[in-house]
Design a protein around this motif. Structure first.
Motif, PDB file in Angstrom:
ATOM      1  N   UNK A 144      34.708 -13.784 -40.109  1.00 49.00           N
ATOM      2  CA  UNK A 144      33.933 -13.761 -41.352  1.00 49.00           C
ATOM      3  C   UNK A 144      32.982 -14.949 -41.421  1.00 49.00           C
ATOM      4  N   UNK A 145      33.472 -16.124 -41.000  1.00 45.61           N
ATOM      5  CA  UNK A 145      32.608 -17.313 -41.009  1.00 45.61           C
ATOM      6  C   UNK A 145      31.427 -17.102 -40.066  1.00 45.61           C
ATOM      7  N   UNK A 146      31.707 -16.550 -38.884  1.00 43.29           N
ATOM      8  CA  UNK A 146      30.634 -16.288 -37.918  1.00 43.29           C
ATOM      9  C   UNK A 146      29.598 -15.329 -38.495  1.00 43.29           C
ATOM     10  N   UNK A 147      30.069 -14.290 -39.179  1.00 43.11           N
ATOM     11  CA  UNK A 147      29.142 -13.307 -39.754  1.00 43.11           C
ATOM     12  C   UNK A 147      28.315 -13.921 -40.872  1.00 43.11           C
ATOM     13  N   UNK A 148      28.973 -14.696 -41.745  1.00 43.39           N
ATOM     14  CA  UNK A 148      28.244 -15.278 -42.883  1.00 43.39           C
ATOM     15  C   UNK A 148      27.318 -16.392 -42.415  1.00 43.39           C
ATOM     16  N   UNK A 149      27.748 -17.135 -41.390  1.00 46.05           N
ATOM     17  CA  UNK A 149      26.942 -18.263 -40.914  1.00 46.05           C
ATOM     18  C   UNK A 149      25.948 -17.860 -39.831  1.00 46.05           C
ATOM     19  N   UNK A 150      26.021 -16.622 -39.382  1.00 49.72           N
ATOM     20  CA  UNK A 150      25.083 -16.131 -38.375  1.00 49.72           C
ATOM     21  C   UNK A 150      25.285 -16.747 -36.998  1.00 49.72           C
ATOM     22  N   UNK A 151      26.491 -17.252 -36.715  1.00 39.85           N
ATOM     23  CA  UNK A 151      26.711 -17.928 -35.421  1.00 39.85           C
ATOM     24  C   UNK A 151      27.754 -17.190 -34.576  1.00 39.85           C
ATOM     25  N   UNK A 152      27.739 -17.497 -33.282  1.00 38.90           N
ATOM     26  CA  UNK A 152      28.703 -16.856 -32.379  1.00 38.90           C
ATOM     27  C   UNK A 152      30.075 -17.512 -32.528  1.00 38.90           C
ATOM     28  N   UNK A 153      31.119 -16.686 -32.515  1.00 37.19           N
ATOM     29  CA  UNK A 153      32.477 -17.239 -32.433  1.00 37.19           C
ATOM     30  C   UNK A 153      33.278 -16.448 -31.406  1.00 37.19           C
ATOM     31  N   UNK A 154      34.141 -17.190 -30.718  1.00 32.93           N
ATOM     32  CA  UNK A 154      35.109 -16.546 -29.824  1.00 32.93           C
ATOM     33  C   UNK A 154      36.484 -17.041 -30.237  1.00 32.93           C
ATOM     34  N   UNK A 155      37.428 -16.122 -30.355  1.00 31.28           N
ATOM     35  CA  UNK A 155      38.801 -16.513 -30.680  1.00 31.28           C
ATOM     36  C   UNK A 155      39.697 -16.023 -29.558  1.00 31.28           C
ATOM     37  N   UNK A 156      40.449 -16.966 -28.986  1.00 33.34           N
ATOM     38  CA  UNK A 156      41.437 -16.580 -27.968  1.00 33.34           C
ATOM     39  C   UNK A 156      42.819 -16.708 -28.575  1.00 33.34           C
ATOM     40  N   UNK A 157      43.702 -15.746 -28.264  1.00 35.67           N
ATOM     41  CA  UNK A 157      45.066 -15.796 -28.787  1.00 35.67           C
ATOM     42  C   UNK A 157      46.029 -15.565 -27.631  1.00 35.67           C
ATOM     43  N   UNK A 158      47.251 -16.103 -27.721  1.00 33.71           N
ATOM     44  CA  UNK A 158      48.201 -15.874 -26.630  1.00 33.71           C
ATOM     45  C   UNK A 158      48.579 -14.393 -26.511  1.00 33.71           C
ATOM     46  N   UNK A 159      48.659 -13.712 -27.639  1.00 35.04           N
ATOM     47  CA  UNK A 159      48.946 -12.276 -27.675  1.00 35.04           C
ATOM     48  C   UNK A 159      47.997 -11.712 -28.714  1.00 35.04           C
ATOM     49  N   UNK A 160      47.546 -10.509 -28.539  1.00 38.06           N
ATOM     50  CA  UNK A 160      46.601  -9.979 -29.516  1.00 38.06           C
ATOM     51  C   UNK A 160      47.290  -9.753 -30.870  1.00 38.06           C
ATOM     52  N   UNK A 161      46.701 -10.313 -31.923  1.00 37.10           N
ATOM     53  CA  UNK A 161      47.232 -10.057 -33.270  1.00 37.10           C
ATOM     54  C   UNK A 161      46.630  -8.746 -33.772  1.00 37.10           C
ATOM     55  N   UNK A 162      47.099  -8.290 -34.931  1.00 40.14           N
ATOM     56  CA  UNK A 162      46.598  -6.998 -35.435  1.00 40.14           C
ATOM     57  C   UNK A 162      45.067  -6.994 -35.422  1.00 40.14           C
ATOM     58  N   UNK A 163      44.504  -5.857 -35.069  1.00 42.74           N
ATOM     59  CA  UNK A 163      43.055  -5.846 -34.789  1.00 42.74           C
ATOM     60  C   UNK A 163      42.253  -4.997 -35.779  1.00 42.74           C
ATOM     61  N   UNK A 164      42.691  -4.977 -37.053  1.00 38.66           N
ATOM     62  CA  UNK A 164      41.943  -4.178 -38.037  1.00 38.66           C
ATOM     63  C   UNK A 164      40.534  -4.714 -38.262  1.00 38.66           C
ATOM     64  N   UNK A 165      40.390  -6.059 -38.250  1.00 38.64           N
ATOM     65  CA  UNK A 165      39.034  -6.616 -38.465  1.00 38.64           C
ATOM     66  C   UNK A 165      38.090  -6.078 -37.399  1.00 38.64           C
ATOM     67  N   UNK A 166      38.552  -6.122 -36.130  1.00 38.33           N
ATOM     68  CA  UNK A 166      37.692  -5.679 -35.029  1.00 38.33           C
ATOM     69  C   UNK A 166      37.317  -4.202 -35.198  1.00 38.33           C
ATOM     70  N   UNK A 167      38.321  -3.380 -35.486  1.00 40.51           N
ATOM     71  CA  UNK A 167      38.036  -1.939 -35.609  1.00 40.51           C
ATOM     72  C   UNK A 167      37.093  -1.658 -36.777  1.00 40.51           C
ATOM     73  N   UNK A 168      37.348  -2.316 -37.882  1.00 44.23           N
ATOM     74  CA  UNK A 168      36.530  -2.038 -39.068  1.00 44.23           C
ATOM     75  C   UNK A 168      35.115  -2.582 -38.890  1.00 44.23           C
ATOM     76  N   UNK A 169      34.987  -3.726 -38.239  1.00 44.43           N
ATOM     77  CA  UNK A 169      33.634  -4.271 -38.022  1.00 44.43           C
ATOM     78  C   UNK A 169      32.852  -3.381 -37.067  1.00 44.43           C
ATOM     79  N   UNK A 170      33.527  -2.895 -36.024  1.00 41.53           N
ATOM     80  CA  UNK A 170      32.841  -2.004 -35.080  1.00 41.53           C
ATOM     81  C   UNK A 170      32.311  -0.777 -35.830  1.00 41.53           C
ATOM     82  N   UNK A 171      33.117  -0.261 -36.774  1.00 44.65           N
ATOM     83  CA  UNK A 171      32.677   0.908 -37.548  1.00 44.65           C
ATOM     84  C   UNK A 171      31.539   0.553 -38.497  1.00 44.65           C
TER      85      UNK A 171
END
Ligand code: S3P
Length: 671
Positions: free
Chosen positions: A179-206
């Motif tokens: 959300x910060x990346x979208x509002x600030x217009x900047x690139x963000x990458x988030x790495x996680x040890x295991x993938x957490x729930x991915x609703x943000x990704x799915x909903x943003x893609x839509x």
């Protein structure tokens, strides 16, 4: 408080449609607020946590109607979002807090203070504050030194890009950074040890946002805009898990759990249950709006202990309290490890689950990162302390619905955080004759779809007396939401502190002492477990109650309590915003009006015990008109309310009319 059970074998039957997914509901509102255009949202979860997100977005200028089954948000893009005038009241909701922190962080020039209840205020916020500060946002904690919790102030700034390696999987942190990346217009990458729930990704893609996704990372390229997209929210698998567990532990029958979100990042609990021997079959599944949805059929089976840990923990983190309770009825031992995250949820869920299971007679051992539970067939009995944690109330509620167990729960109303109708659905699943937990008040067993008659109207319109009378004639319970404001006011007067000094925070500090009980006639507030009817009507309380009822966080609390009380049985409820904010789904909504002269006259007769003269009425009219102006936003009729002008009808006539409407509604409901 609630008591349950008999040793008659438990047959489960029916279909449960758990309410909308909480994670998707929060995100649906936030993305709709960011987009420029209309978003239609269906089947959102109308729970306290989601109400907190909606209220915060409204305070930033977003036009979000009362949450209902089907509504439209008219987003006006990021530029239209402004700083809220008052602090956000995030209530009990970690997701509201963390996601909105990310949103604000990227909105340069805008700022907000975040507040929450005692449980939320204890939860760590550094996990979002640290990476967002690295991007350039200004975030400060206003509590005790060294405490990274609410109250917190977030000030949006021009941001810079960030590549963030998180040490644990967290969808809230990931969501906040996106959300910060979208509002600030900047690139963000988030790495996680295991993938957490991915609703943000799915909903943003839509919503037209391009993301680069690997197994354990997500990158949002700079300069993207969220487009509006309609959403139908599927049922929450975390909520459905309570019923899957119930069916697995029952003696006979089956439960169908329909419309469940089967996103693989969320279905860990079903996998664990299967490993413990549960008979779970997926009957129909389909892809709806980027999420896999299915019907689960769960039948009783003999259960065995299991080892639960490692990468599967993020996939079942919210379901672990239920899994631990189920382990108490499985053969052998269950070990849960790698789940230290449970200590910073709505309660310390490791300590709280262990303590409660032990109180009930279960052999259990606490680990720093989990627990060991030894299953048995011994009847379990005792009083469960939920610490206001919804998932504890529901997990132990399920355990309490099993034959032979006698379990009471201190705060059954806290289910309103994620599943307001939980007790009703539990009653449906176990059969009407075995009304469990909170539904076990005196009087008739609750019907499957409770009738809610909501009576609203301006000051002195006769809401309360009408509602009481209507409830009596319909032979259903009356819920007087005002009594809950009175209960808090009573507790505040007892402290001796001057009413001018009361704040929502000091008032809500007493909220844990207010519970309720279903009597034959009403939903009765209890103070420290005791009925206080007379004290609540005392002059000191009457003099100060409107001050208390004017505070939005207090209103949110009362609304939540009233909702959960009314969710289990047929009720007539009266109060401000009952038909709009509290029970938007009420089948019958009445809005009483009368001209101000008549309202003033009635009020004075009640107060003086005699007929007032014209001068007295004129003076009272002035007071009423001022109060009406003050209450205008909180007392608007629901769109589908029936307005009854009572200026020229007797109270008897208006009650008769409402009773006739309610009978017709009830007949339709029970056809
Ligand atoms: C949620 C993420 C999870 C979960 C919470 C909801 C979300 O927390 O426990 O109930 O909607 O993003 P994490 O931040 O630990 O993933």
């Amino acid at each position: 408080m609630a008591a349950v059970s008999s040793a008659v074998p438990l047959t489960v039957k029916g279909t449960i449609r758990a309410p909308g997914d909480k994670s998707i509901s929060h995100r649906a509102l936030i993305f709709a607020a960011m987009a420029n255009g209309q978003t239609r949202i269906r089947d959102i979860l109308p729970s306290a946590d989601v109400h907190a997100t909606a209220a915060a977005l409204r305070a930033m200028g977003v036009d979000i109607p009362a949450l209902s089954e089907d509504f439209v948000v008219r987003g006006r893009g990021l530029d239209a979002l402004h700083s809220p005038e008052q602090a956000f009241d995030c209530a009990n909701s970690g997701t509201t807090t963390r996601l909105l922190t990310g949103l604000l962080a990227g909105l340069a020039g805008r700022a907000a203070r975040f507040e929450g209840d005692a449980s939320l205020s204890r939860r760590p916020m550094k996990r979002v504050a640290a990476p967002l500060s690295e991007m350039g946002a200004r975030i400060s904690f206003e509590g005790a030194a060294g405490h990274d919790g609410l109250p917190m102030r977030v000030s949006g700034q021009p941001l810079k890009a960030l590549r963030y390696v998180n040490t644990h999987a967290s969808a809230q942190v990931k969501g906040a950074l996106l959300l910060a990346g979208l509002c600030g217009g900047v690139e963000v990458t988030i790495e996680e040890p295991v993938r957490s729930r991915d609703h943000s990704e799915r909903m943003l893609a839509a919503r037209g946002v391009r993301l680069e996704i690997t197994d354990t990372s997500v990158t949002l390229p700079a300069g993207q805009v969220v487009q509006p997209a309609d959403v139908v929210v599927p049922s929450d698998p975390s909520s459905a898990t309570f019923f899957a567990a119930l069916a697995a532990m029952a003696d006979a029958g089956e439960l169908r759990l329909e419309n469940v979100c089967l996103n693989p990042t969320r279905t860990g609990a079903f996998d664990v249950l299967r490993r413990m021997g549960a008979d779970i079959v997926v009957e129909h599944s389909a892809d709806v709006g980027g999420e896999l949805i299915g019907t689960l059929v769960v039948r009783p089976s003999s259960l065995v202990g299991a080892q639960i840990g490692g990468a599967e923990i993020p996939r079942c983190i919210d379901e672990l309290p239920m899994i631990a309770c189920l382990a108490a009825r499985a053969r052998g031992e269950t070990r849960i490890t790698d789940a230290q995250e449970l200590r910073v949820k709505e309660s310390d869920r490791i300590r709280a689950v262990v303590d409660n299971l032990r109180t009930l007679g279960v052999e259990v051992e606490e680990y720093p990162d989990g627990m060991r539970v030894v299953g048995s067939k011994t009847p379990l009995s005792g009083h469960v302390i939920t610490h206001g944690d919804h998932r504890l109330a529901m997990a132990f509620g399920v355990l309490g619905a099993l034959p032979g167990n006698h379990i009471t729960i201190d705060d059954p109303g806290c289910v309103a955080v994620s599943y307001p109708a939980f007790w009703r659905d539990l009653t449906t699943a176990v059969g009407l004759g075995r009304a469990p937990a909170v539904a076990q008040g005196a009087g008739a067993a609750p019907s499957t779809t409770p009738l809610v008659v909501a009576i609203d109207g301006p000051a002195a319109s006769g809401k309360s007396s009408t509602a009481q009378w209507v409830a009596q004639l319909l032979d259903v319970r009356h819920v007087d939401s005002g009594a809950f404001y009175r209960a808090l006011t009573f507790l505040a007067t007892e402290t001796g502190e001057a009413p001018e000094q009361w704040t929502a925070e000091t008032l809500l500090a007493h909220a844990g002492r207010v519970t309720w009980r279903l009597t034959e006639r009403s939903v009765l507030p209890l103070v420290d477990g005791v009925e206080q009817d007379e004290a609540l009507r005392g002059t000191n309380v009457t003099r100060n109650v409107s001050r208390v009822a004017a505070m939005p966080p207090v209103r949110l609390w009362v609304n939540t309590v009233v909702r959960s009380a009314g969710a289990a049985v047929d009720v007539v409820v009266d109060g401000r915003d009952i038909g709009t904010a509290v029970f938007p789904e009420a089948q019958l909504k009445i809005f009483l009006v009368a001209d101000s002269w008549e309202r003033a006259r009635r009020r004075l007769i009640q107060r003086l015990g005699r007929r007032p003269n014209d001068a007295e009425i004129a003076e009272e009219v002035e007071a009423l008109v001022a109060r009406d102006a003050q209450d205008a936003t909180q007392s608007a009729p629901a769109r589908d309310a029936i307005t009854i002008d009572t200026t020229t009808v007797t109270q008897e006539e208006q009650v008769e009319r409402i009773v006739a409407l309610a009978r017709a509604t009830r007949d339709r409901l029970h056809q």
